[in-house]
Design a protein around this motif. Sequence first.
Motif, short mmCIF file in Angstrom:
data_model
loop_
_atom_site.label_atom_id
_atom_site.label_comp_id
_atom_site.label_asym_id
_atom_site.label_seq_id
_atom_site.Cartn_x
_atom_site.Cartn_y
_atom_site.Cartn_z
N UNK A 247 0.81 -1.22 0.00
CA UNK A 247 0.00 0.00 0.00
C UNK A 247 0.85 1.28 0.00
N UNK A 248 2.15 1.14 0.02
CA UNK A 248 3.01 2.31 0.09
C UNK A 248 2.92 3.11 -1.21
N UNK A 249 2.95 4.44 -1.10
CA UNK A 249 2.92 5.32 -2.26
C UNK A 249 4.31 5.93 -2.44
N UNK A 250 4.91 5.67 -3.59
CA UNK A 250 6.26 6.16 -3.85
C UNK A 250 6.21 7.45 -4.66
N UNK A 251 7.03 8.42 -4.23
CA UNK A 251 7.15 9.69 -4.93
C UNK A 251 8.63 9.93 -5.21
N UNK A 252 8.98 10.10 -6.47
CA UNK A 252 10.39 10.29 -6.84
C UNK A 252 10.86 11.69 -6.46
N UNK A 253 12.08 11.74 -5.91
CA UNK A 253 12.75 13.01 -5.60
C UNK A 253 14.18 12.87 -6.12
N UNK A 254 14.40 13.18 -7.39
CA UNK A 254 15.69 12.90 -8.03
C UNK A 254 16.87 13.56 -7.33
N UNK A 255 18.00 12.85 -7.35
CA UNK A 255 19.28 13.36 -6.84
C UNK A 255 19.17 13.89 -5.41
N UNK A 256 18.49 13.13 -4.57
CA UNK A 256 18.29 13.54 -3.18
C UNK A 256 18.79 12.42 -2.26
N UNK A 257 19.69 12.78 -1.35
CA UNK A 257 20.13 11.84 -0.33
C UNK A 257 20.10 12.55 1.02
N UNK A 258 19.18 12.14 1.86
CA UNK A 258 19.07 12.70 3.21
C UNK A 258 19.53 11.65 4.21
N UNK A 259 20.72 11.86 4.78
CA UNK A 259 21.21 10.94 5.79
C UNK A 259 20.31 11.00 7.03
N UNK A 260 19.81 12.22 7.32
CA UNK A 260 18.90 12.40 8.45
C UNK A 260 17.68 13.21 8.02
N UNK A 261 16.55 12.88 8.61
CA UNK A 261 15.30 13.63 8.43
C UNK A 261 14.91 14.22 9.78
N UNK A 262 14.62 15.53 9.80
CA UNK A 262 14.38 16.19 11.09
C UNK A 262 12.92 16.19 11.49
N UNK A 263 12.02 16.26 10.53
CA UNK A 263 10.60 16.21 10.87
C UNK A 263 9.79 16.04 9.59
#
Length: 601
Positions: A400-416
């Motif tokens: 059921x997961x919805x995938x959204x592409x975000x090209x050339x993005x690497x987030x080692x950490x997500x803050x919120x």
Amino acid sequence: MASSSTSTSTTTWSKPRSRFLYSSKDVFGSSSSTISFRKKPNAQNSIVCALQTPSILQFPKQSVSKSLNNPIELLSSSSSSPSVQQNWNLLQKVAAMALDAVEDGLKAREKLQTLPKTADPNVQIAGNFSPVPEQPVRHCLPVAGKIPEHIQGVYLRNGANPLFEPTSGHHLFDGDGMIYAVKFDNGSASYACRFTETQRLVQERAIGKPVFPKAIGELHGHSGIAKLLLFYARGLCGLIDITKGLGVANAGLVYFNNRLLAMSEDDLPYHVRVTASGDLKTGGRYNFDDQLKSTMIAHPKLDPVSGELFALSYDVIQKPYLKYFWFSPDGKKSKDVAIDLGKPTMVHDFAITENFVVVPDHQVVFKMSEMITGGSPVVYDKEKVSRFGVLDKYAENGSDIKWVEVPDCFCFHLWNAWEEPESDEVVVIGSCMTPADSIFNECNEELKSVLSEIRLNLKTGKSTRRPIISPEDDVNLEAGMVNKNLLGRKSKYAYLAIAEPWPKVSGFAKVDLSTGETKKFIYGDEKYGGEPLFLPRDPNSEIEDDGHILAFVHDEKTWKSELQIVNAMTMDLEATVKLPSRVPYGFHGTFINAKDLATQA
């Protein structure tokens, strides 16, 4: 009253093997490094660069190679400690002798090769990245200023602190877990630091040398394959127990269901208790009463409203490469939800909203076959398109997961992250890092970490991304948090480490996430620290920034460490706790209030 640490950088270990001074152009920033041997440490006169301070280390004595020409002597004087050796039979002693000889030959070959800076211990654990010994509790520490009345409890921060001197490749992330703790009690402060007694640390300390492979620093190329084979051979021979976990528990900390858990994504969490005196004691690996059968990443998310804990587990060998699960406030685990990834991927962090979990599927992947051709198994896949998956928090099926592409993005950490239903969007706040694999693989390109707002439109399946801070004010921002009471909800502020000069942290930034307005607090001249922790004054306060920032800080001129307490609203320093020993630069932390400490399991 506790005395301050001395001005030298000497670290005292039992049975020291050697003293050596690491120096390099800059930590992580230069491939050249030297080891200068000295008869007497002279820390104040040995600084070779403004970005690099001295580090004189003394590690526990490790095994010494013995000649194969005298096998009887070799058998009677095993390289392992007597307490371990006496439990081995004759065949095991012979096997230990043979495997040690193979390992010595492998090390001799490795010494002829130049290590990349991402695996060179002379670079990775130089200066104040170098380890320290355990520190028993020291009470009544000197305090400049006044500790705010609402700060009652214990501030804890995790870090990588290798017990033994690396014998080959070593990455900062490979070190044994050590927790640094400052306990507050009515304006008074105490300090202690202790190793988390992981199974690998306990076994290596008993044997007298490192025998577990280092996941990042050693496992690359043919030598990495050989070390894996040596490791499993020792396990098959019963010289070590490889069934009790391989993790170092050096990254994250979370307090959940009356337990402090120390985590790294290569193992189960470890339960650590804070004693009444402020000391630390490891309770052992914690599998949530036999419910958790897999590893758990170091950044689980504690929902401030429901009290539930949400987590992921990834696998680098077999499918499913990623699993999602959660725990009720009383520790009851959900079933595993498999999330279909095409390749084994590093998922170091994720985010939650009120109703969803947000899972990154980026371009840093695991490719074990790279070791055969001499490379690292952690690689950047330029053919892959980064994307974020949005899944209902209580989903029972990963399809059921919805995938959204975000090209050339690497987030080692997500803050919120939070939901904006009026636009059908999920907003994600993270630091986008380029080059994506520069932490793991040597790269000449300058590393950048850009605080970004990523919008995922669940209706159109499209995304947008923008830098939050204006280019003229932009700095590398890595490691930090928002007000924990707003995790998963829209927040105005984030408190993030100013990672400059990379990878040192010169201060922290309070960033308005909507306007980009940035207020900076600098720790001081030649003072560097780590992740800032925001502690709300009152969990029910309607003023989001009503609280204080806590951060460990090290003075590279005097070689002394302290804990700084900063008012988050005014950005003024209110108190400084002088610490009795050096605190290395480390990773992530948490705060346990006095009321919760009293109800620990």
